[in-house]
Scaffold this active site. Structure first.
Site, mmCIF file in Angstrom:
data_model
loop_
_atom_site.group_PDB
_atom_site.id
_atom_site.type_symbol
_atom_site.label_atom_id
_atom_site.label_comp_id
_atom_site.label_asym_id
_atom_site.label_seq_id
_atom_site.Cartn_x
_atom_site.Cartn_y
_atom_site.Cartn_z
ATOM 1 N N ASP A 126 42.029 38.826 41.992
ATOM 2 C CA ASP A 126 42.070 40.153 41.377
ATOM 3 C C ASP A 126 42.651 41.367 42.443
ATOM 4 O OD1 ASP A 126 39.559 40.322 42.817
ATOM 5 O OD2 ASP A 126 38.212 40.725 41.273
ATOM 6 N N ALA A 218 42.220 31.684 51.381
ATOM 7 C CA ALA A 218 40.979 31.796 51.518
ATOM 8 C C ALA A 218 39.823 30.740 52.059
ATOM 9 C CB ALA A 218 40.140 33.009 50.736
ATOM 10 N N HIS A 451 34.629 46.015 35.790
ATOM 11 C CA HIS A 451 33.277 45.216 35.910
ATOM 12 C C HIS A 451 32.290 45.786 37.097
ATOM 13 C CE1 HIS A 451 36.694 43.760 38.360
ATOM 14 N NE2 HIS A 451 35.500 42.975 39.263
#
Ligand SMILES: *Cc1c(COP(=O)(O)O)cnc(C)c1O
Length: 471
Positions: A126, A218, A451
């Site tokens: 995101d 990551a 969110h």
């Protein structure tokens, strides 16, 4: 589960108490939080599975190294130790430290992407998506077809769709593609790994069409472990060798070290190109910090250097993967479906299937997440229509997300299998009577990154309601 394979290669030296609230305290806490787990306080949560980012436990060796942290403004010893370790791992000659992954994205995309260009990924994370947009470029996801079947045991559902990538590169928009970015593992798509064969094929396509190929790495160590376990030809390679090979296939990388760096903060950009390095370095110095610390303290760099050695230990990766797989098996036994096959850093619950009485606009994923907190003090993240759905200005759902999922992220070296058994037990009780779980509606929501700050309220229980009444 074979306990010999699941045995963690460490014991616990320092512990932290976890809070236990009464059911009534949890009910009040969730109401006060606007039914958004992001608004809960950590001291209200018994088991926190919101994120695996920066939430891991450090080792005695990391804390000992931290004491050697050199806080010199420029040219600190800690920087050189970190740089040498990262160079050795990745093979990239040019390394820039950043305080976390998204800072690396901002710095890299600011120099690499031009307005109007397209960035292609197996799936953008995101913040990566947001930073591509902020650079004036267009993020485009091309996940492989196998990813759409949540139940299949295909080993590499994190792969990119090579045929679609080739079509785009060779098609009329090909000249607009400024970057191909492969996320390993594919965090946005069920923590699924990417195969070395897929990375090699992406490299070939990028070479042929002269497009830079980068990794968003990551979880480079977890991807390497799944390659070792699942891909023919890599069974005798160490996770570190596989990770190094993956980095070698690409032109550079951007890495959040809050995951496989086994530390609370950190990241880096790895590059081969001197010109790109110079451009990124100028931006880094202006916005993150001098190029030998990049927003990190010397003691952070020391923890990371040691963390990067520990994270590729096969015994650690084997135990972590076994622990996640075991939770998946416990959930399977009580009829809670998860995205298959189990990844390592998280399990994704199929809330749409567990709560078929709730329509996407009643947010079944969010409802399941709230129930986990109400019943067991467990915090997790919705990855369904509340997060990904398209809504009108009155917060009515126009287009639901493809799936209604809940992510249980597993912090590294933090919870024992008993903690995870507790999570399975709470879910087992919910699964016995799923119709008890009521849906939610949005009360207020910010225009961006909904969110994090959305507030909701529970809908009346299923029996007495009519869907049309809150249409
Ligand atoms: C966490 C993450 C990022 C962003 O890193 P931060 O350190 O949270 O800023 C980018 N890409 C992926 C795949 C991630 O998981």
């Amino acid at each position: 589960m074979d306990v010999r394979k699941a045995l963690p290669p460490y014991r616990i030296k320092v512990v932290e108490p976890i809070p236990f609230l009464t059911a009534e305290e949890r009910r009040r806490a969730l109401a006060d939080a606007g039914y958004n787990p992001f608004n809960l306080r950590a001291d209200q949560i018994t088991i926190d599975l919101l994120s695996d980012s920066g939430t891991g436990a450090t080792s005695a060796a990391q804390e000992a190294a931290a004491a050697l942290g050199d806080e010199s403004y420029a040219g600190a010893r800690s920087w050189f130790r970190f740089r040498d370790e990262v160079r050795d791992l990745t093979g990239y000659p040019r390394i820039l430290p950043v305080h976390q992954g998204r800072a690396g994205e901002r710095v890299l995309f600011g120099s690499l992407l031009k307005p109007g260009q397209i960035c292609i990924s197996n799936t953008h994370f995101d913040t990566t998506h947001a930073n591509v947009l902020l650079a004036g470029a267009e993020p485009r996801d091309l996940p492989c077809n196998e990813a759409a079947d949540l139940d299949s045991d295909e080993p590499f559902k994190g792969n990119i769709d090579l045929a679609a990538l080739e079509r785009t590169l060779a098609g009329p928009e090909g000249h607009r593609v400024g970057l191909v970015l492969m996320t390993i593992t594919n965090n946005g798509l069920g923590a699924q790994p990417v195969s070395m064969a897929n990375l090699a094929a992406v490299r070939e396509l990028c070479r042929r069409h002269r497009v830079p190929f980068f990794l968003d790495a990551a979880r480079f160590a977890e991807n390497a472990w799944l390659v070792n376990q699942r891909e023919a030809g890599y069974g005798t390679w160490t996770p570190r060798q596989i990770a190094t090979r993956a980095f070698q296939l690409a032109d550079g990388c951007v890495v959040s070290l809050k995951k496989d760096g086994l530390a609370a903060i950190g990241g880096f950009i790895g590059l081969r190109d001197d010109e790109l390095h110079a451009a990124c370095e100028a931006n880094l110095i202006a916005t993150e910090g001098f190029s030998t610390y990049g927003g990190l303290a010397g003691h952070d760099l020391e923890r990371l250097t040691q963390g990067l050695r520990e994270v590729v230990d096969p015994a650690y990766l084997r135990a972590r993967a076994a622990s996640t797989e075991r939770l998946a098996e416990l959930l399977d036994d009580v009829g809670v479906d998860t995205v298959r096959p189990a990844g390592i850093h998280a399990l994704y619950l199929n809330a749409g299937r567990l709560l078929p009485h709730l329509s996407p606009r009643e947010f079944p994923g969010h409802a399941l997440g709230c129930q986990l907190f109400l019943d067991g003090g467990i915090r997790c993240a919705e990855l369904g229509s509340l997060y990904l759905g398209e809504m009108d200005e009155h917060h009515r759902l126009l287009t639901p997300a493809p799936f209604e999922l809940v992510r249980l992220a597993i912090p590294r070296r933090v919870y024992t299998d008993t903690h995870l058994e507790y999570v399975a037990a709470v879910l087992a009780d919910i699964a016995k009577d799923p119709e008890q779980v009521s849906g939610y509606r949005i009360v207020s929501a910010p225009p961006l990154l909904r969110h994090f700050k959305v507030r909701l309220e529970p809908l009346p229980p299923a029996a007495g309601r009519s869907v049309a009444s809150y249409g």
